[in-house]
Design a protein around this motif. Structure first.
Motif, PDB file in Angstrom:
ATOM      1  N   GLU A  99     -92.366  23.565 -39.998  1.00 12.59           N
ATOM      2  CA  GLU A  99     -91.230  24.230 -39.370  1.00 12.59           C
ATOM      3  C   GLU A  99     -91.708  25.446 -38.585  1.00 12.59           C
ATOM      4  O   GLU A  99     -92.777  25.989 -38.851  1.00 12.59           O
ATOM      5  CB  GLU A  99     -90.226  24.690 -40.445  1.00 12.59           C
ATOM      6  CG  GLU A  99     -89.687  23.569 -41.318  1.00 12.59           C
ATOM      7  CD  GLU A  99     -88.822  22.583 -40.547  1.00 12.59           C
ATOM      8  OE1 GLU A  99     -88.090  23.025 -39.637  1.00 12.59           O
ATOM      9  OE2 GLU A  99     -88.891  21.390 -40.848  1.00 12.59           O
ATOM     10  N   GLN A 100     -90.868  25.895 -37.645  1.00 13.68           N
ATOM     11  CA  GLN A 100     -91.189  27.099 -36.886  1.00 13.68           C
ATOM     12  C   GLN A 100     -91.225  28.309 -37.813  1.00 13.68           C
ATOM     13  O   GLN A 100     -90.410  28.424 -38.731  1.00 13.68           O
ATOM     14  CB  GLN A 100     -90.140  27.354 -35.809  1.00 13.68           C
ATOM     15  CG  GLN A 100     -90.241  26.438 -34.626  1.00 13.68           C
ATOM     16  CD  GLN A 100     -89.312  26.877 -33.499  1.00 13.68           C
ATOM     17  OE1 GLN A 100     -88.332  27.562 -33.713  1.00 13.68           O
ATOM     18  NE2 GLN A 100     -89.637  26.441 -32.293  1.00 13.68           N
ATOM     19  N   ASP A 130     -94.977  27.119 -29.820  1.00 13.67           N
ATOM     20  CA  ASP A 130     -93.943  26.382 -30.549  1.00 13.67           C
ATOM     21  C   ASP A 130     -93.682  26.952 -31.939  1.00 13.67           C
ATOM     22  O   ASP A 130     -92.830  26.468 -32.671  1.00 13.67           O
ATOM     23  CB  ASP A 130     -94.277  24.892 -30.625  1.00 13.67           C
ATOM     24  CG  ASP A 130     -95.500  24.588 -31.479  1.00 13.67           C
ATOM     25  OD1 ASP A 130     -96.116  25.516 -32.055  1.00 13.67           O
ATOM     26  OD2 ASP A 130     -95.868  23.396 -31.565  1.00 13.67           O
ATOM     27  N   LYS A 131     -94.422  27.995 -32.327  1.00 20.60           N
ATOM     28  CA  LYS A 131     -94.281  28.712 -33.605  1.00 20.60           C
ATOM     29  C   LYS A 131     -94.525  27.822 -34.817  1.00 20.60           C
ATOM     30  O   LYS A 131     -94.010  28.070 -35.903  1.00 20.60           O
ATOM     31  CB  LYS A 131     -92.915  29.390 -33.699  1.00 20.60           C
ATOM     32  CG  LYS A 131     -92.708  30.429 -32.626  1.00 20.60           C
ATOM     33  CD  LYS A 131     -91.391  31.134 -32.775  1.00 20.60           C
ATOM     34  CE  LYS A 131     -91.241  32.158 -31.657  1.00 20.60           C
ATOM     35  NZ  LYS A 131     -89.962  32.827 -31.713  1.00 20.60           N
ATOM     36  N   LYS A 132     -95.358  26.802 -34.661  1.00 26.79           N
ATOM     37  CA  LYS A 132     -95.683  25.913 -35.774  1.00 26.79           C
ATOM     38  C   LYS A 132     -97.158  25.955 -36.149  1.00 26.79           C
ATOM     39  O   LYS A 132     -97.601  25.219 -37.018  1.00 26.79           O
ATOM     40  CB  LYS A 132     -95.290  24.476 -35.434  1.00 26.79           C
ATOM     41  CG  LYS A 132     -93.794  24.263 -35.350  1.00 26.79           C
ATOM     42  CD  LYS A 132     -93.485  22.801 -35.134  1.00 26.79           C
ATOM     43  CE  LYS A 132     -91.997  22.548 -35.146  1.00 26.79           C
ATOM     44  NZ  LYS A 132     -91.709  21.115 -34.994  1.00 26.79           N
TER      45      LYS A 132
END
Length: 99
Positions: A12-13, A43-45
């Motif tokens: 998840e992010q 994408d913050k993943k």
């Protein structure tokens, strides 16, 4: 002490981690590793983290205790804009006081 780059992949992010950072730093202190800085993918993943540690096993132990992935761990040096190759200068990173 060597500097390592850790690639972490998350399902998840990621959002703000202020509370988690305190706990991570306490675990790191107990294990004997130092979190220097992390970079977050667009994408913050995924994160790319620089750590000072005696060895890869200490990083894996800290990640396990903190419940964090440590998908890829490599020892790194740096190439400066002058072209000079050398050790990572950890003094350029802010290191919070965790005691």
């Amino acid at each position: 002490m060597p500097i390592y780059l850790i690639e972490r992949n998350f399902a998840e992010q990621l959002g703000e981690l202020r509370d988690a950072a305190v706990e991570i730093n306490l675990v790191n202190l107990d294990v004997g590793v130092q979190w220097l800085i992390s970079f977050l993918s667009a994408d913050k993943k995924k994160t790319y983290c620089l750590y000072e540690a005696p060895n890869i096993e200490a990083i894996r132990e800290a990640a396990r205790r903190a419940g964090l992935p440590a998908d890829v761990i490599i020892e790194v040096g740096e190439i400066r804009p002058t072209g000079e190759i050398g050790e990572v200068l950890k003094e350029r990173f802010f290191i919070p006081n965790t005691t």
